[in-house]
Design a protein around this motif. Structure first.
Motif, PDB file in Angstrom:
ATOM      1  N   THR A 175       0.859  -1.171   0.000  1.00 52.63           N
ATOM      2  CA  THR A 175       0.000   0.000   0.000  1.00 52.63           C
ATOM      3  C   THR A 175       0.894   1.220   0.000  1.00 52.63           C
ATOM      4  OG1 THR A 175      -1.724  -1.161   1.222  1.00 52.63           O
ATOM      5  CG2 THR A 175      -1.799   1.244   1.253  1.00 52.63           C
ATOM      6  N   VAL A 176       0.658   2.117  -0.945  1.00 50.16           N
ATOM      7  CA  VAL A 176       1.498   3.305  -1.070  1.00 50.16           C
ATOM      8  C   VAL A 176       0.637   4.565  -1.062  1.00 50.16           C
ATOM      9  CG1 VAL A 176       3.249   2.076  -2.408  1.00 50.16           C
ATOM     10  CG2 VAL A 176       1.456   3.318  -3.595  1.00 50.16           C
ATOM     11  N   THR A 177       1.281   5.669  -0.743  1.00 51.73           N
ATOM     12  CA  THR A 177       0.653   6.969  -0.865  1.00 51.73           C
ATOM     13  C   THR A 177       1.369   7.688  -2.001  1.00 51.73           C
ATOM     14  OG1 THR A 177       0.185   7.031   1.498  1.00 51.73           O
ATOM     15  CG2 THR A 177       0.121   9.122   0.326  1.00 51.73           C
ATOM     16  N   PRO A 178       0.687   7.898  -3.115  1.00 50.19           N
ATOM     17  CA  PRO A 178       1.355   8.530  -4.262  1.00 50.19           C
ATOM     18  C   PRO A 178       1.585  10.019  -4.030  1.00 50.19           C
ATOM     19  CG  PRO A 178      -0.954   8.181  -4.738  1.00 50.19           C
ATOM     20  CD  PRO A 178      -0.693   7.562  -3.388  1.00 50.19           C
ATOM     21  N   ASP A 179       2.612  10.554  -4.679  1.00 50.20           N
ATOM     22  CA  ASP A 179       2.856  11.999  -4.633  1.00 50.20           C
ATOM     23  C   ASP A 179       1.818  12.735  -5.471  1.00 50.20           C
ATOM     24  OD1 ASP A 179       5.199  11.758  -3.066  1.00 50.20           O
ATOM     25  OD2 ASP A 179       6.381  11.341  -4.852  1.00 50.20           O
ATOM     26  N   TRP A 180       1.521  12.184  -6.634  1.00 49.76           N
ATOM     27  CA  TRP A 180       0.587  12.792  -7.582  1.00 49.76           C
ATOM     28  C   TRP A 180      -0.258  11.696  -8.223  1.00 49.76           C
ATOM     29  CZ3 TRP A 180       0.262  17.957  -7.825  1.00 49.76           C
ATOM     30  CH2 TRP A 180       1.359  18.707  -7.418  1.00 49.76           C
ATOM     31  N   ILE A 181      -1.458  12.071  -8.644  1.00 50.93           N
ATOM     32  CA  ILE A 181      -2.309  11.212  -9.465  1.00 50.93           C
ATOM     33  C   ILE A 181      -2.463  11.941 -10.794  1.00 50.93           C
ATOM     34  CG2 ILE A 181      -4.562  10.117  -9.728  1.00 50.93           C
ATOM     35  CD1 ILE A 181      -3.079   9.092  -7.278  1.00 50.93           C
ATOM     36  N   LEU A 182      -1.993  11.334 -11.867  1.00 47.87           N
ATOM     37  CA  LEU A 182      -2.086  11.942 -13.186  1.00 47.87           C
ATOM     38  C   LEU A 182      -3.138  11.200 -13.998  1.00 47.87           C
ATOM     39  CD1 LEU A 182      -1.064  13.870 -15.403  1.00 47.87           C
ATOM     40  CD2 LEU A 182       0.663  12.147 -15.959  1.00 47.87           C
ATOM     41  N   CYS A 183      -4.080  11.949 -14.544  1.00 45.92           N
ATOM     42  CA  CYS A 183      -5.068  11.326 -15.420  1.00 45.92           C
ATOM     43  C   CYS A 183      -5.297  12.238 -16.622  1.00 45.92           C
ATOM     44  CB  CYS A 183      -6.364  11.012 -14.684  1.00 45.92           C
ATOM     45  SG  CYS A 183      -7.067  12.343 -13.724  1.00 45.92           S
ATOM     46  N   HIS A 184      -5.853  11.644 -17.652  1.00 50.43           N
ATOM     47  CA  HIS A 184      -6.098  12.386 -18.883  1.00 50.43           C
ATOM     48  C   HIS A 184      -7.561  12.232 -19.262  1.00 50.43           C
ATOM     49  CE1 HIS A 184      -5.889   8.450 -20.777  1.00 50.43           C
ATOM     50  NE2 HIS A 184      -4.697   8.281 -20.228  1.00 50.43           N
ATOM     51  N   ASP A 185      -7.934  12.810 -20.395  1.00 52.31           N
ATOM     52  CA  ASP A 185      -9.344  12.847 -20.789  1.00 52.31           C
ATOM     53  C   ASP A 185      -9.993  11.467 -20.854  1.00 52.31           C
ATOM     54  OD1 ASP A 185      -7.703  12.348 -22.998  1.00 52.31           O
ATOM     55  OD2 ASP A 185      -8.319  14.138 -24.066  1.00 52.31           O
ATOM     56  N   ILE A 186      -9.281  10.448 -21.271  1.00 53.75           N
ATOM     57  CA  ILE A 186      -9.875   9.113 -21.374  1.00 53.75           C
ATOM     58  C   ILE A 186     -10.029   8.475 -19.990  1.00 53.75           C
ATOM     59  CG2 ILE A 186      -9.575   6.778 -22.295  1.00 53.75           C
ATOM     60  CD1 ILE A 186      -8.086   8.089 -24.666  1.00 53.75           C
ATOM     61  N   SER A 187      -8.957   8.474 -19.194  1.00 52.52           N
ATOM     62  CA  SER A 187      -9.026   7.824 -17.882  1.00 52.52           C
ATOM     63  C   SER A 187      -9.883   8.611 -16.892  1.00 52.52           C
ATOM     64  CB  SER A 187      -7.620   7.610 -17.310  1.00 52.52           C
ATOM     65  OG  SER A 187      -6.967   8.842 -17.062  1.00 52.52           O
ATOM     66  N   ALA A 188      -9.916   9.924 -17.016  1.00 54.80           N
ATOM     67  CA  ALA A 188     -10.689  10.734 -16.074  1.00 54.80           C
ATOM     68  C   ALA A 188     -12.177  10.436 -16.178  1.00 54.80           C
ATOM     69  CB  ALA A 188     -10.434  12.220 -16.317  1.00 54.80           C
ATOM     70  N   TYR A 189     -12.675  10.285 -17.387  1.00 54.85           N
ATOM     71  CA  TYR A 189     -14.110  10.051 -17.551  1.00 54.85           C
ATOM     72  C   TYR A 189     -14.515   8.704 -16.957  1.00 54.85           C
ATOM     73  CZ  TYR A 189     -18.778  10.016 -19.482  1.00 54.85           C
ATOM     74  OH  TYR A 189     -20.137   9.986 -19.601  1.00 54.85           O
ATOM     75  N   SER A 190     -13.764   7.658 -17.266  1.00 58.20           N
ATOM     76  CA  SER A 190     -14.107   6.344 -16.704  1.00 58.20           C
ATOM     77  C   SER A 190     -13.867   6.320 -15.199  1.00 58.20           C
ATOM     78  CB  SER A 190     -13.330   5.223 -17.401  1.00 58.20           C
ATOM     79  OG  SER A 190     -11.946   5.426 -17.295  1.00 58.20           O
ATOM     80  N   GLY A 191     -12.832   6.994 -14.726  1.00 58.37           N
ATOM     81  CA  GLY A 191     -12.581   7.053 -13.288  1.00 58.37           C
ATOM     82  C   GLY A 191     -13.671   7.800 -12.542  1.00 58.37           C
ATOM     83  N   MET A 192     -14.132   8.894 -13.115  1.00 57.89           N
ATOM     84  CA  MET A 192     -15.212   9.683 -12.532  1.00 57.89           C
ATOM     85  C   MET A 192     -16.486   8.834 -12.413  1.00 57.89           C
ATOM     86  SD  MET A 192     -16.829  13.126 -14.239  1.00 57.89           S
ATOM     87  CE  MET A 192     -17.530  12.237 -15.627  1.00 57.89           C
ATOM     88  N   LYS A 193     -16.817   8.113 -13.482  1.00 58.88           N
ATOM     89  CA  LYS A 193     -18.004   7.250 -13.463  1.00 58.88           C
ATOM     90  C   LYS A 193     -17.854   6.123 -12.446  1.00 58.88           C
ATOM     91  CE  LYS A 193     -19.911   5.959 -17.188  1.00 58.88           C
ATOM     92  NZ  LYS A 193     -20.229   5.433 -18.518  1.00 58.88           N
ATOM     93  N   ARG A 194     -16.663   5.522 -12.380  1.00 56.53           N
ATOM     94  CA  ARG A 194     -16.439   4.393 -11.460  1.00 56.53           C
ATOM     95  C   ARG A 194     -16.511   4.852 -10.008  1.00 56.53           C
ATOM     96  NH1 ARG A 194     -17.695  -0.397 -10.362  1.00 56.53           N
ATOM     97  NH2 ARG A 194     -16.072  -1.643  -9.404  1.00 56.53           N
ATOM     98  N   MET A 195     -15.976   6.028  -9.713  1.00 55.57           N
ATOM     99  CA  MET A 195     -16.088   6.571  -8.351  1.00 55.57           C
ATOM    100  C   MET A 195     -17.554   6.655  -7.936  1.00 55.57           C
ATOM    101  SD  MET A 195     -13.447   9.754  -7.797  1.00 55.57           S
ATOM    102  CE  MET A 195     -14.417  10.347  -6.423  1.00 55.57           C
ATOM    103  N   CYS A 196     -18.375   7.156  -8.835  1.00 57.25           N
ATOM    104  CA  CYS A 196     -19.805   7.303  -8.564  1.00 57.25           C
ATOM    105  C   CYS A 196     -20.454   5.940  -8.350  1.00 57.25           C
ATOM    106  CB  CYS A 196     -20.463   8.055  -9.713  1.00 57.25           C
ATOM    107  SG  CYS A 196     -22.191   8.442  -9.428  1.00 57.25           S
ATOM    108  N   GLN A 197     -20.119   4.966  -9.198  1.00 54.70           N
ATOM    109  CA  GLN A 197     -20.671   3.617  -9.059  1.00 54.70           C
ATOM    110  C   GLN A 197     -20.312   2.997  -7.711  1.00 54.70           C
ATOM    111  OE1 GLN A 197     -18.927   1.668 -12.433  1.00 54.70           O
ATOM    112  NE2 GLN A 197     -20.591   2.230 -13.826  1.00 54.70           N
ATOM    113  N   LEU A 198     -19.125   3.310  -7.213  1.00 53.90           N
ATOM    114  CA  LEU A 198     -18.666   2.756  -5.932  1.00 53.90           C
ATOM    115  C   LEU A 198     -19.182   3.546  -4.738  1.00 53.90           C
ATOM    116  CD1 LEU A 198     -14.981   1.904  -6.918  1.00 53.90           C
ATOM    117  CD2 LEU A 198     -16.858   0.282  -6.513  1.00 53.90           C
ATOM    118  N   GLY A 199     -19.903   4.636  -5.007  1.00 55.99           N
ATOM    119  CA  GLY A 199     -20.509   5.409  -3.929  1.00 55.99           C
ATOM    120  C   GLY A 199     -19.632   6.516  -3.372  1.00 55.99           C
ATOM    121  N   PHE A 200     -18.557   6.849  -4.062  1.00 60.01           N
ATOM    122  CA  PHE A 200     -17.687   7.938  -3.615  1.00 60.01           C
ATOM    123  C   PHE A 200     -18.130   9.231  -4.280  1.00 60.01           C
ATOM    124  CE2 PHE A 200     -15.012   4.166  -3.180  1.00 60.01           C
ATOM    125  CZ  PHE A 200     -14.577   4.307  -1.870  1.00 60.01           C
TER     126      PHE A 200
END
Length: 98
Positions: free
Chosen positions: A28-53
């Protein structure tokens, strides 16, 4: 630290380990930065919502860049990018590069 790859050294330092993790070991790590782009951000945003975050825990550590679909090739992608931009504002993500 014993001989290790750069990846093992980074993982060890961010996981608080005394030595490199073994191949296949989960850490388990704590990242310094989280980098995302237009493709990963959209799916990540949707997945966060699906998981209740509803919130990004550390928005100051997120860098979001539009780079794959600039300029937008069609209306569907434009809608997704507009949704991401609205979400970025809601989340307080300051490192946003459209």
């Amino acid at each position: 630290m014993a001989a290790a790859t750069i990846a093992q050294k980074v993982l060890a330092s961010h996981a608080g380990l005394d030595g490199p993790p073994d191949p296949g070991e989960h850490v388990t790590v704590t990242p310094d930065w989280i980098l995302c782009h237009d493709i990963s951000a959209y799916s990540g945003m949707k997945r966060m919502c699906q998981l209740g975050f509803s919130e990004v825990e550390h928005p100051e550590d997120v860098i979001l860049v539009f780079d794959h679909y600039v300029p937008s090739p069609n209306e569907r992608i434009s809608t997704q990018m507009n949704n991401i931009e609205h979400w970025v504002d809601e989340q307080g993500i300051k490192h946003f590069f459209d």
